[in-house]
Scaffold this motif. Structure first.
Motif, PDB file in Angstrom:
ATOM      1  N   LEU A 186       0.799  -1.179   0.303  1.00  0.00           N
ATOM      2  CA  LEU A 186       0.219  -0.368  -0.506  1.00  0.00           C
ATOM      3  C   LEU A 186       1.285   1.562   0.280  1.00  0.00           C
ATOM      4  O   LEU A 186       0.670   2.062  -1.085  1.00  0.00           O
ATOM      5  CB  LEU A 186      -0.903   0.122   1.213  1.00  0.00           C
ATOM      6  CG  LEU A 186      -2.324  -0.907   1.025  1.00  0.00           C
ATOM      7  CD1 LEU A 186      -2.906  -0.824   2.353  1.00  0.00           C
ATOM      8  CD2 LEU A 186      -2.949  -0.801   0.373  1.00  0.00           C
ATOM      9  N   GLU A 187       1.418   1.270   0.825  1.00  0.00           N
ATOM     10  CA  GLU A 187       2.863   2.139   0.487  1.00  0.00           C
ATOM     11  C   GLU A 187       3.545   2.434  -0.943  1.00  0.00           C
ATOM     12  O   GLU A 187       3.945   4.612  -1.078  1.00  0.00           O
ATOM     13  CB  GLU A 187       3.853   2.138   2.027  1.00  0.00           C
ATOM     14  CG  GLU A 187       3.393   2.123   2.910  1.00  0.00           C
ATOM     15  CD  GLU A 187       4.982   2.240   4.488  1.00  0.00           C
ATOM     16  OE1 GLU A 187       4.479   1.930   5.371  1.00  0.00           O
ATOM     17  OE2 GLU A 187       5.589   1.476   3.697  1.00  0.00           O
ATOM     18  N   GLN A 188       3.863   1.733  -1.234  1.00  0.00           N
ATOM     19  CA  GLN A 188       4.576   1.718  -2.272  1.00  0.00           C
ATOM     20  C   GLN A 188       3.615   2.038  -3.266  1.00  0.00           C
ATOM     21  O   GLN A 188       4.129   2.102  -4.810  1.00  0.00           O
ATOM     22  CB  GLN A 188       5.845   0.554  -2.333  1.00  0.00           C
ATOM     23  CG  GLN A 188       6.244   0.808  -1.288  1.00  0.00           C
ATOM     24  CD  GLN A 188       7.912  -0.354  -1.536  1.00  0.00           C
ATOM     25  OE1 GLN A 188       7.809  -1.342  -2.853  1.00  0.00           O
ATOM     26  NE2 GLN A 188       8.532  -0.690  -0.872  1.00  0.00           N
ATOM     27  N   GLY A 189       2.120   1.540  -2.983  1.00  0.00           N
ATOM     28  CA  GLY A 189       1.265   1.388  -5.187  1.00  0.00           C
ATOM     29  C   GLY A 189       1.833   0.520  -5.672  1.00  0.00           C
ATOM     30  O   GLY A 189       1.043   0.658  -6.840  1.00  0.00           O
ATOM     31  N   VAL A 190       1.808  -1.204  -5.169  1.00  0.00           N
ATOM     32  CA  VAL A 190       2.372  -2.145  -6.110  1.00  0.00           C
ATOM     33  C   VAL A 190       1.577  -2.881  -5.236  1.00  0.00           C
ATOM     34  O   VAL A 190       0.855  -3.043  -4.243  1.00  0.00           O
ATOM     35  CB  VAL A 190       3.226  -2.652  -5.753  1.00  0.00           C
ATOM     36  CG1 VAL A 190       4.956  -1.210  -7.021  1.00  0.00           C
ATOM     37  CG2 VAL A 190       4.657  -2.651  -4.402  1.00  0.00           C
ATOM     38  N   SER A 191       1.560  -4.379  -6.131  1.00  0.00           N
ATOM     39  CA  SER A 191       0.763  -5.682  -5.349  1.00  0.00           C
ATOM     40  C   SER A 191       1.165  -6.218  -4.158  1.00  0.00           C
ATOM     41  O   SER A 191       2.785  -5.834  -4.575  1.00  0.00           O
ATOM     42  CB  SER A 191       0.275  -6.488  -6.680  1.00  0.00           C
ATOM     43  OG  SER A 191       1.358  -7.530  -7.148  1.00  0.00           O
ATOM     44  N   GLU A 192       0.542  -7.475  -3.774  1.00  0.00           N
ATOM     45  CA  GLU A 192       1.741  -7.342  -2.280  1.00  0.00           C
ATOM     46  C   GLU A 192       2.113  -8.336  -3.052  1.00  0.00           C
ATOM     47  O   GLU A 192       3.443  -8.877  -2.357  1.00  0.00           O
ATOM     48  CB  GLU A 192       0.412  -8.613  -1.999  1.00  0.00           C
ATOM     49  CG  GLU A 192       0.773  -9.039  -0.090  1.00  0.00           C
ATOM     50  CD  GLU A 192      -0.505  -9.393   0.486  1.00  0.00           C
ATOM     51  OE1 GLU A 192      -0.227 -10.469   1.136  1.00  0.00           O
ATOM     52  OE2 GLU A 192      -1.640  -9.225   0.207  1.00  0.00           O
ATOM     53  N   GLY A 193       1.518  -9.200  -3.957  1.00  0.00           N
ATOM     54  CA  GLY A 193       3.050  -9.958  -4.252  1.00  0.00           C
ATOM     55  C   GLY A 193       3.813  -9.653  -5.200  1.00  0.00           C
ATOM     56  O   GLY A 193       4.550 -10.317  -5.217  1.00  0.00           O
ATOM     57  N   TYR A 194       3.737  -8.659  -6.004  1.00  0.00           N
ATOM     58  CA  TYR A 194       5.059  -7.493  -6.164  1.00  0.00           C
ATOM     59  C   TYR A 194       5.484  -7.962  -4.855  1.00  0.00           C
ATOM     60  O   TYR A 194       7.286  -8.391  -5.017  1.00  0.00           O
ATOM     61  CB  TYR A 194       5.108  -6.789  -6.738  1.00  0.00           C
ATOM     62  CG  TYR A 194       6.386  -6.101  -7.905  1.00  0.00           C
ATOM     63  CD1 TYR A 194       6.712  -6.065  -8.513  1.00  0.00           C
ATOM     64  CD2 TYR A 194       6.304  -4.705  -6.876  1.00  0.00           C
ATOM     65  CE1 TYR A 194       7.428  -5.983  -8.799  1.00  0.00           C
ATOM     66  CE2 TYR A 194       7.416  -4.882  -7.402  1.00  0.00           C
ATOM     67  CZ  TYR A 194       9.329  -5.332  -8.488  1.00  0.00           C
ATOM     68  OH  TYR A 194       9.537  -4.861  -8.776  1.00  0.00           O
TER      69      TYR A 194
END
Length: 100
Positions: free
Chosen positions: A73-81
């Motif tokens: 959420l902090e980085q604006g990417v998926s948890e899988g990534y």
């Protein structure tokens, strides 16, 4: 998305090492000799120099107990990534760790 670089057996070995490091970090329990502590410190320094993003994820998740979801959420990417970066970081960590 491509697969992580590390096998399940290698990842388990990484988790065993990092759990010992966490116990030193969290509780001050010391299962390492002075030479082992210096070696692990150098491994983290090299990992941070060559793969800083993976290193930060490993430290935050395994030592500081921040969830992958929070980092995603902090980085604006998926948890899988984030999970993939963490597993690749574990792979690089073991490469440096085994280079004694």
């Amino acid at each position: 998305m491509s697969k992580a670089l590390i096998t399940d057996e290698e990842y388990r070995r990484f988790e065993d090492i990092i759990f010992k490091v966490w116990r030193v970090y969290e509780f001050g329990e010391n299962e390492f000799t002075q030479a082992e502590k210096e070696h692990i410190k150098k491994v983290f320094e090299q990992l941070n120099a060559e793969h800083p993003r993976e290193c930060k994820i490993i430290v935050r998740h395994h030592l500081k107990r921040v969830y992958y979801t929070t980092m995603a959420l902090e980085q604006g990417v998926s948890e899988g990534y984030i999970r993939k970066l963490a597993k690749n970081g574990a792979y690089y960590f073991l490469q440096f760790y085994d280079k004694q």
